[in-house]
Design a protein around this motif. Structure first.
Motif, mmCIF file in Angstrom:
data_model
loop_
_atom_site.group_PDB
_atom_site.id
_atom_site.type_symbol
_atom_site.label_atom_id
_atom_site.label_comp_id
_atom_site.label_asym_id
_atom_site.label_seq_id
_atom_site.Cartn_x
_atom_site.Cartn_y
_atom_site.Cartn_z
ATOM 1 N N UNK A 167 0.859 -1.279 0.075
ATOM 2 C CA UNK A 167 0.012 0.284 0.140
ATOM 3 C C UNK A 167 0.779 1.338 0.034
ATOM 4 N N UNK A 168 2.045 1.082 0.645
ATOM 5 C CA UNK A 168 2.840 2.389 0.769
ATOM 6 C C UNK A 168 3.371 2.577 -0.756
ATOM 7 N N UNK A 169 3.470 1.749 -1.565
ATOM 8 C CA UNK A 169 3.790 1.866 -2.828
ATOM 9 C C UNK A 169 2.838 2.158 -3.996
ATOM 10 N N UNK A 170 1.552 2.584 -3.318
ATOM 11 C CA UNK A 170 0.560 2.964 -4.166
ATOM 12 C C UNK A 170 -0.152 1.802 -4.943
ATOM 13 N N UNK A 171 -0.096 0.550 -4.459
ATOM 14 C CA UNK A 171 -0.833 -0.511 -4.971
ATOM 15 C C UNK A 171 -2.087 -0.761 -4.277
ATOM 16 N N UNK A 172 -2.895 -1.370 -5.365
ATOM 17 C CA UNK A 172 -4.149 -1.598 -4.846
ATOM 18 C C UNK A 172 -4.230 -3.021 -4.851
ATOM 19 N N UNK A 173 -4.793 -3.814 -3.601
ATOM 20 C CA UNK A 173 -4.960 -5.123 -3.424
ATOM 21 C C UNK A 173 -6.487 -5.353 -3.593
ATOM 22 N N UNK A 174 -6.652 -6.453 -4.564
ATOM 23 C CA UNK A 174 -8.132 -6.838 -4.349
ATOM 24 C C UNK A 174 -8.065 -8.381 -4.190
ATOM 25 N N UNK A 175 -9.125 -8.730 -3.737
ATOM 26 C CA UNK A 175 -9.255 -10.192 -3.334
ATOM 27 C C UNK A 175 -10.383 -11.027 -4.374
ATOM 28 N N UNK A 176 -10.270 -12.206 -4.398
ATOM 29 C CA UNK A 176 -11.247 -13.089 -5.028
ATOM 30 C C UNK A 176 -11.060 -14.440 -4.264
ATOM 31 N N UNK A 177 -11.904 -14.245 -3.083
ATOM 32 C CA UNK A 177 -11.818 -15.511 -2.083
ATOM 33 C C UNK A 177 -12.788 -16.646 -2.649
ATOM 34 N N UNK A 178 -12.201 -17.957 -2.670
ATOM 35 C CA UNK A 178 -13.066 -19.004 -3.032
ATOM 36 C C UNK A 178 -13.382 -19.819 -1.786
ATOM 37 N N UNK A 179 -14.891 -19.677 -1.713
ATOM 38 C CA UNK A 179 -15.331 -20.621 -0.291
ATOM 39 C C UNK A 179 -15.599 -22.150 -0.903
#
Length: 246
Positions: A167-179
């Motif tokens: 996040x400090x590098x300006x990166x966005x982290x999105x998730x795809x969680x598989x249940x």
């Protein structure tokens, strides 16, 4: 004579370095990294569903139109698989996508990518590896990592540390969680939060970050297509923090 020649070469070298222009980064709307879990909890059939889901997403006309509809009209995309803290493999290198042909070519590369299964689940290792991949020939207005998986971090450093650094590098982290509704011999340890809560609270982050929850691997194809379309939007519309598909 030899000494004079060597001295002349040494004096000329800095001048050559000063006059060599740096290679310009190619502008794109988004630099998107697809990080795919191949730990032991993902069996061969489920892994095939993941790869097929990504492949079909990049053949979808709606997704391709979204890629071409941004201000620059292109994105850069890379795919890698991950498992243990030290195991990450780039299976499709950075590729500029700006047409139906290039998107289908990327889909072909996904279809041809090797399938391997490893042991542990290091989300932190995947985030750290992804953060080092940006800036390799492309410069996007946004840098996004799409992390898909079906388990919590059990290898490598704490997720919070890797997340904070990204996040400090300006990166966005999105998730795809598989249940995964199928019984597994590698069940999540007792006492941990549900996987969707874990991804929401511990993994995703950055401006506009969101989580898509697939209710089983059979829902993966629809989930990944919806997710990437949202990620590549030139001006991402406000959406739910957590979107569920099943």
């Amino acid at each position: 004579m030899l000494r004079r020649s060597l001295l002349g070469a040494a004096l000329a070298a800095p001048a050559l370095l000063r006059t060599t222009p740096a290679r310009a980064q190619e502008p794109v709307d988004v630099e998107l990294i697809l990080a795919v879990d191949v730990s032991r909890s993902v069996d061969p059939e489920e892994q095939a569903l993941q790869f097929t889901g990504y492949e079909k997403a990049f053949r979808d006309p709606r997704l391709i139109e979204g890629i071409m509809g941004g201000p620059v009209g292109s994105i850069a995309c890379q795919m890698f698989t991950w498992s243990d803290w030290h195991i990450q493999t780039v299976v499709v290198p950075w590729t500029r996508l700006d047409s139906h042909r290039s998107a289908h070519g990327f889909a072909d590369a996904i279809a041809a990518a090797p399938r391997r299964t490893w042991l542990y689940t290091s989300i932190s290792g995947a985030i750290d590896f992804a953060a080092r991949q940006f800036g390799q020939g492309f410069e996007g207005t946004r840098k996004v990592v799409d992390i898909s998986g079906d388990g919590v971090n059990n290898s490598g450093r704490p997720v919070a540390e890797a997340r904070e650094a990204a996040l400090a590098q300006g990166i966005v982290l999105n998730g795809l969680a598989v249940l995964d509704r199928q019984p597994s011999p590698f069940a999540q340890p007792a006492g941990l939060p549900p996987l969707d809560d874990y991804y929401r609270d511990e993994v995703i982050g950055g401006p506009g970050a969101f989580l898509v929850v697939a209710e089983g691997f059979t829902a993966f194809e629809v989930a990944v297509r919806r997710k990437i379309i949202r990620e590549i939007a030139a001006v991402p519309a406000p959406g739910a923090l957590v979107e569920r598909l099943g």
